[in-house]
Motif scaffolding. Structure first.
Motif, PDB file in Angstrom:
ATOM      1  N   SER A  48       0.840  -1.213   0.000  1.00 55.85           N
ATOM      2  CA  SER A  48       0.000   0.000   0.000  1.00 55.85           C
ATOM      3  C   SER A  48       0.866   1.251   0.000  1.00 55.85           C
ATOM      4  O   SER A  48       0.486   2.273  -0.585  1.00 55.85           O
ATOM      5  CB  SER A  48      -0.927   0.014   1.215  1.00 55.85           C
ATOM      6  N   THR A  49       2.019   1.179   0.621  1.00 55.67           N
ATOM      7  CA  THR A  49       2.950   2.313   0.593  1.00 55.67           C
ATOM      8  C   THR A  49       3.325   2.621  -0.857  1.00 55.67           C
ATOM      9  O   THR A  49       3.355   3.791  -1.261  1.00 55.67           O
ATOM     10  CB  THR A  49       4.204   1.992   1.437  1.00 55.67           C
ATOM     11  N   ILE A  50       3.560   1.586  -1.650  1.00 51.91           N
ATOM     12  CA  ILE A  50       3.883   1.790  -3.068  1.00 51.91           C
ATOM     13  C   ILE A  50       2.727   2.490  -3.776  1.00 51.91           C
ATOM     14  O   ILE A  50       2.925   3.443  -4.529  1.00 51.91           O
ATOM     15  CB  ILE A  50       4.212   0.441  -3.761  1.00 51.91           C
ATOM     16  N   SER A  51       1.479   2.045  -3.488  1.00 52.64           N
ATOM     17  CA  SER A  51       0.355   2.654  -4.207  1.00 52.64           C
ATOM     18  C   SER A  51       0.221   4.124  -3.839  1.00 52.64           C
ATOM     19  O   SER A  51      -0.098   4.960  -4.686  1.00 52.64           O
ATOM     20  CB  SER A  51      -0.941   1.876  -3.981  1.00 52.64           C
ATOM     21  N   LYS A  52       0.505   4.464  -2.580  1.00 50.67           N
ATOM     22  CA  LYS A  52       0.406   5.877  -2.170  1.00 50.67           C
ATOM     23  C   LYS A  52       1.559   6.719  -2.735  1.00 50.67           C
ATOM     24  O   LYS A  52       1.415   7.923  -2.933  1.00 50.67           O
ATOM     25  CB  LYS A  52       0.368   5.975  -0.649  1.00 50.67           C
ATOM     26  N   LEU A  53       2.687   6.081  -2.994  1.00 52.35           N
ATOM     27  CA  LEU A  53       3.803   6.806  -3.625  1.00 52.35           C
ATOM     28  C   LEU A  53       3.500   7.087  -5.095  1.00 52.35           C
ATOM     29  O   LEU A  53       3.898   8.121  -5.635  1.00 52.35           O
ATOM     30  CB  LEU A  53       5.096   5.989  -3.525  1.00 52.35           C
ATOM     31  N   ILE A  54       2.759   6.157  -5.734  1.00 49.95           N
ATOM     32  CA  ILE A  54       2.469   6.327  -7.165  1.00 49.95           C
ATOM     33  C   ILE A  54       1.614   7.568  -7.399  1.00 49.95           C
ATOM     34  O   ILE A  54       1.824   8.296  -8.360  1.00 49.95           O
ATOM     35  CB  ILE A  54       1.783   5.065  -7.753  1.00 49.95           C
ATOM     36  N   ASN A  55       0.664   7.832  -6.506  1.00 55.43           N
ATOM     37  CA  ASN A  55      -0.130   9.042  -6.764  1.00 55.43           C
ATOM     38  C   ASN A  55       0.237  10.205  -5.847  1.00 55.43           C
ATOM     39  O   ASN A  55      -0.530  11.145  -5.708  1.00 55.43           O
ATOM     40  CB  ASN A  55      -1.630   8.740  -6.773  1.00 55.43           C
ATOM     41  N   GLY A  56       1.421  10.126  -5.275  1.00 55.14           N
ATOM     42  CA  GLY A  56       1.953  11.278  -4.541  1.00 55.14           C
ATOM     43  C   GLY A  56       1.272  11.558  -3.209  1.00 55.14           C
ATOM     44  O   GLY A  56       1.445  12.639  -2.650  1.00 55.14           O
ATOM     45  N   SER A  71       3.197   7.913 -16.095  1.00 56.47           N
ATOM     46  CA  SER A  71       2.776   8.427 -17.410  1.00 56.47           C
ATOM     47  C   SER A  71       3.817   9.377 -17.997  1.00 56.47           C
ATOM     48  O   SER A  71       3.471  10.438 -18.522  1.00 56.47           O
ATOM     49  CB  SER A  71       1.453   9.185 -17.297  1.00 56.47           C
ATOM     50  N   GLY A  72       5.059   9.014 -17.890  1.00 52.53           N
ATOM     51  CA  GLY A  72       6.138   9.800 -18.502  1.00 52.53           C
ATOM     52  C   GLY A  72       6.569  11.031 -17.725  1.00 52.53           C
ATOM     53  O   GLY A  72       7.471  11.743 -18.140  1.00 52.53           O
ATOM     54  N   MET A  73       5.906  11.289 -16.561  1.00 49.11           N
ATOM     55  CA  MET A  73       6.299  12.470 -15.770  1.00 49.11           C
ATOM     56  C   MET A  73       7.076  12.048 -14.531  1.00 49.11           C
ATOM     57  O   MET A  73       6.662  11.127 -13.826  1.00 49.11           O
ATOM     58  CB  MET A  73       5.043  13.224 -15.289  1.00 49.11           C
ATOM     59  N   ASN A  74       8.175  12.730 -14.262  1.00 50.43           N
ATOM     60  CA  ASN A  74       8.904  12.480 -13.008  1.00 50.43           C
ATOM     61  C   ASN A  74       8.147  13.156 -11.883  1.00 50.43           C
ATOM     62  O   ASN A  74       8.085  14.382 -11.828  1.00 50.43           O
ATOM     63  CB  ASN A  74      10.314  13.088 -13.079  1.00 50.43           C
ATOM     64  N   LEU A  75       7.585  12.336 -11.009  1.00 53.09           N
ATOM     65  CA  LEU A  75       6.716  12.886  -9.967  1.00 53.09           C
ATOM     66  C   LEU A  75       7.469  13.867  -9.069  1.00 53.09           C
ATOM     67  O   LEU A  75       8.547  13.570  -8.561  1.00 53.09           O
ATOM     68  CB  LEU A  75       6.146  11.726  -9.141  1.00 53.09           C
ATOM     69  N   ASN A  76       6.904  15.061  -8.921  1.00 52.21           N
ATOM     70  CA  ASN A  76       7.460  16.038  -7.980  1.00 52.21           C
ATOM     71  C   ASN A  76       6.316  16.879  -7.422  1.00 52.21           C
ATOM     72  O   ASN A  76       5.158  16.685  -7.802  1.00 52.21           O
ATOM     73  CB  ASN A  76       8.533  16.910  -8.665  1.00 52.21           C
ATOM     74  N   SER A  77       6.648  17.796  -6.524  1.00 50.56           N
ATOM     75  CA  SER A  77       5.556  18.519  -5.862  1.00 50.56           C
ATOM     76  C   SER A  77       4.769  19.408  -6.829  1.00 50.56           C
ATOM     77  O   SER A  77       3.628  19.753  -6.569  1.00 50.56           O
ATOM     78  CB  SER A  77       6.088  19.331  -4.683  1.00 50.56           C
ATOM     79  N   GLU A  78       5.378  19.751  -7.994  1.00 53.66           N
ATOM     80  CA  GLU A  78       4.649  20.594  -8.952  1.00 53.66           C
ATOM     81  C   GLU A  78       3.627  19.833  -9.799  1.00 53.66           C
ATOM     82  O   GLU A  78       2.563  20.351 -10.104  1.00 53.66           O
ATOM     83  CB  GLU A  78       5.621  21.305  -9.899  1.00 53.66           C
ATOM     84  N   ASN A  79       3.994  18.588 -10.186  1.00 52.03           N
ATOM     85  CA  ASN A  79       3.066  17.885 -11.093  1.00 52.03           C
ATOM     86  C   ASN A  79       2.217  16.830 -10.383  1.00 52.03           C
ATOM     87  O   ASN A  79       1.524  16.057 -11.032  1.00 52.03           O
ATOM     88  CB  ASN A  79       3.832  17.275 -12.277  1.00 52.03           C
ATOM     89  N   VAL A  80       2.268  16.806  -9.044  1.00 54.67           N
ATOM     90  CA  VAL A  80       1.553  15.760  -8.322  1.00 54.67           C
ATOM     91  C   VAL A  80       0.049  15.781  -8.620  1.00 54.67           C
ATOM     92  O   VAL A  80      -0.590  14.739  -8.746  1.00 54.67           O
ATOM     93  CB  VAL A  80       1.871  15.807  -6.800  1.00 54.67           C
ATOM     94  N   TRP A  81      -0.522  16.985  -8.853  1.00 60.39           N
ATOM     95  CA  TRP A  81      -1.955  17.052  -9.151  1.00 60.39           C
ATOM     96  C   TRP A  81      -2.254  16.533 -10.542  1.00 60.39           C
ATOM     97  O   TRP A  81      -3.274  15.884 -10.760  1.00 60.39           O
ATOM     98  CB  TRP A  81      -2.494  18.480  -8.947  1.00 60.39           C
ATOM     99  N   ASP A  82      -1.345  16.797 -11.501  1.00 56.79           N
ATOM    100  CA  ASP A  82      -1.519  16.238 -12.852  1.00 56.79           C
ATOM    101  C   ASP A  82      -1.468  14.713 -12.790  1.00 56.79           C
ATOM    102  O   ASP A  82      -2.214  14.020 -13.479  1.00 56.79           O
ATOM    103  CB  ASP A  82      -0.401  16.725 -13.793  1.00 56.79           C
ATOM    104  N   ILE A  83      -0.557  14.215 -11.965  1.00 62.58           N
ATOM    105  CA  ILE A  83      -0.405  12.764 -11.863  1.00 62.58           C
ATOM    106  C   ILE A  83      -1.638  12.131 -11.213  1.00 62.58           C
ATOM    107  O   ILE A  83      -2.130  11.105 -11.662  1.00 62.58           O
ATOM    108  CB  ILE A  83       0.910  12.409 -11.144  1.00 62.58           C
ATOM    109  N   ARG A  84      -2.182  12.794 -10.197  1.00 63.53           N
ATOM    110  CA  ARG A  84      -3.393  12.253  -9.556  1.00 63.53           C
ATOM    111  C   ARG A  84      -4.579  12.169 -10.511  1.00 63.53           C
ATOM    112  O   ARG A  84      -5.473  11.362 -10.331  1.00 63.53           O
ATOM    113  CB  ARG A  84      -3.765  13.080  -8.337  1.00 63.53           C
ATOM    114  N   GLU A  85      -4.581  13.034 -11.534  1.00 60.38           N
ATOM    115  CA  GLU A  85      -5.625  12.968 -12.563  1.00 60.38           C
ATOM    116  C   GLU A  85      -5.523  11.660 -13.345  1.00 60.38           C
ATOM    117  O   GLU A  85      -6.498  11.192 -13.904  1.00 60.38           O
ATOM    118  CB  GLU A  85      -5.443  14.111 -13.578  1.00 60.38           C
ATOM    119  N   LYS A  86      -4.320  11.130 -13.411  1.00 61.50           N
ATOM    120  CA  LYS A  86      -4.082   9.961 -14.264  1.00 61.50           C
ATOM    121  C   LYS A  86      -4.177   8.638 -13.519  1.00 61.50           C
ATOM    122  O   LYS A  86      -4.186   7.579 -14.125  1.00 61.50           O
ATOM    123  CB  LYS A  86      -2.700  10.069 -14.920  1.00 61.50           C
ATOM    124  N   VAL A  87      -4.175   8.709 -12.186  1.00 64.64           N
ATOM    125  CA  VAL A  87      -4.152   7.473 -11.388  1.00 64.64           C
ATOM    126  C   VAL A  87      -5.369   7.416 -10.470  1.00 64.64           C
ATOM    127  O   VAL A  87      -5.579   8.311  -9.659  1.00 64.64           O
ATOM    128  CB  VAL A  87      -2.886   7.420 -10.498  1.00 64.64           C
TER     129      VAL A  87
END
Ligand code: ATP
Ligand code: MG
Length: 283
Positions: A48-56, A71-87
């Motif tokens: 579950s820790t892995i799953s929470k890391l995947i969506n920041g 999805s091709g983005m290196n997860l960081n504090s700036e794009n975490v919301w974009d990434i959450r849209e995808k996961v």
């Protein structure tokens, strides 16, 4: 350039503020775009820790050299919301996932948050509820649904926002066998219709056996990543760490131990039956 991996972890280390040692230790794995990957491992191994890391929801240890790509983005504090849209994540307990008073309201929630116009929202809610076979329940109260129906509504809520990746974190573990089978069938169908990537975290070995790929996690480390057949019938590892294995693989393993060599391309129950029958008729 097309991106072939939906998720990639490079040397990811994670420590909870309360824990003394890292719970994930320099882990590396890839989840291919459009694949169904199962993540298995004992309680507390870090799934579950892995799953929470995947969506920041959690971030890797600072200065640990960890890189998470989604999805091709290196997860960081700036794009975490974009990434959450995808996961989208479907959790274990169906009762903890509702925010709306009716099924329809609940599914609409994510769309309302995104300011989707009302007409379009109504269309989308109907579409995704019909995708999971729950359109007839649009006005029902979530509390009155069965566990399997609740999980289908949770999946509809995720589909409404068109994710690329769905994580099932023990999502079928509280369901009866028929509820579980229904969910898995729906996910399989949606996966090809919508080109989704599925990461299924599971204790159910038959569910893991359905995957294209299996990742074995043990005590915060990746032990292996390969096809279910390679993991379950060709290595000692799952047995050594005490994981259960699918029935057909147990049988193949025992037969091999008895000196009846089963070819590697014999993988399913039916293939095994056929192989044993023709072996018998040759005698
Ligand atoms: N919020 C937290 N604070 C401190 N430690 C935590 C926290 N959440 C989890 N842990 C610890 O981190 C480790 C990994 O937990 P995690 O929930 O990722 O395991 P899991 O593989 O999902 O287990 P399960 O199969 O029981 O769901 C465990 O030792 C757990 O006790
Ligand atoms: Mg867990």
């Amino acid at each position: 350039m097309t991106i072939s991996n939906a998720i990639e972890f490079k040397d990811v280390t994670f420590t909870y503020p309360e824990s003394k040692a890292p719970v994930l230790k320099k882990i590396n794995f890839k989840v291919k775009k459009g694949s169904w990957t199962a993540l298995i491992g004992h309680n507390g191994s870090g799934k579950s820790t892995i799953s929470k890391l995947i969506n920041g929801l959690l971030l890797p240890d600072k200065d640990s050299g960890s890189v998470i790509t989604v999805s091709g983005m290196n997860l960081n504090s700036e794009n975490v919301w974009d990434i959450r849209e995808k996961v989208g994540i479907v959790f274990q307990n169906p009762d903890n996932q509702f925010v709306g008073a009716t099924v329809g309201d609940d599914v609409a929630f994510g769309l309302e948050n995104r300011g989707v116009p009302r007409d379009q929202m109504v269309q989308t809610v109907k579409k995704v509820l019909s995708d999971v076979g729950m359109l007839d329940y649009i006005d029902a109260e979530p509390a009155n649904l069965s566990g399997g129906q609740k999980q289908r509504v949770a999946i509809a809520g995720i589909l409404a926002v068109e994710p690329e990746i769905i994580i099932l974190d023990e999502s079928t573990s509280m369901l009866d066998p028929s509820g579980r089978d229904q969910i898995l069938k729906i996910i399989k169908r949606l996966m090809s219709e919508k080109n989704l990537t599925i990461l299924s975290i599971t204790h159910d070995i038959d569910e893991a056996d359905m995957a294209d790929n299996v990742i074995v996690l043990n005590d915060g480390k990746i032990l292996a990543q390969a096809s279910p057949t390679e993991i379950f019938s060709q290595t000692e590892m799952p047995r050594q760490i005490g994981l259960d294995i699918p029935f057909v693989d147990k049988l193949i393993y025992k037969l091999n131990q008895l000196g009846i060599t089963i070819p590697k391309d014999v993988q399913t129950k039916d293939e095994l039956k056929q192989y044993l029958c023709q072996l018998n008729s040759k005698k």
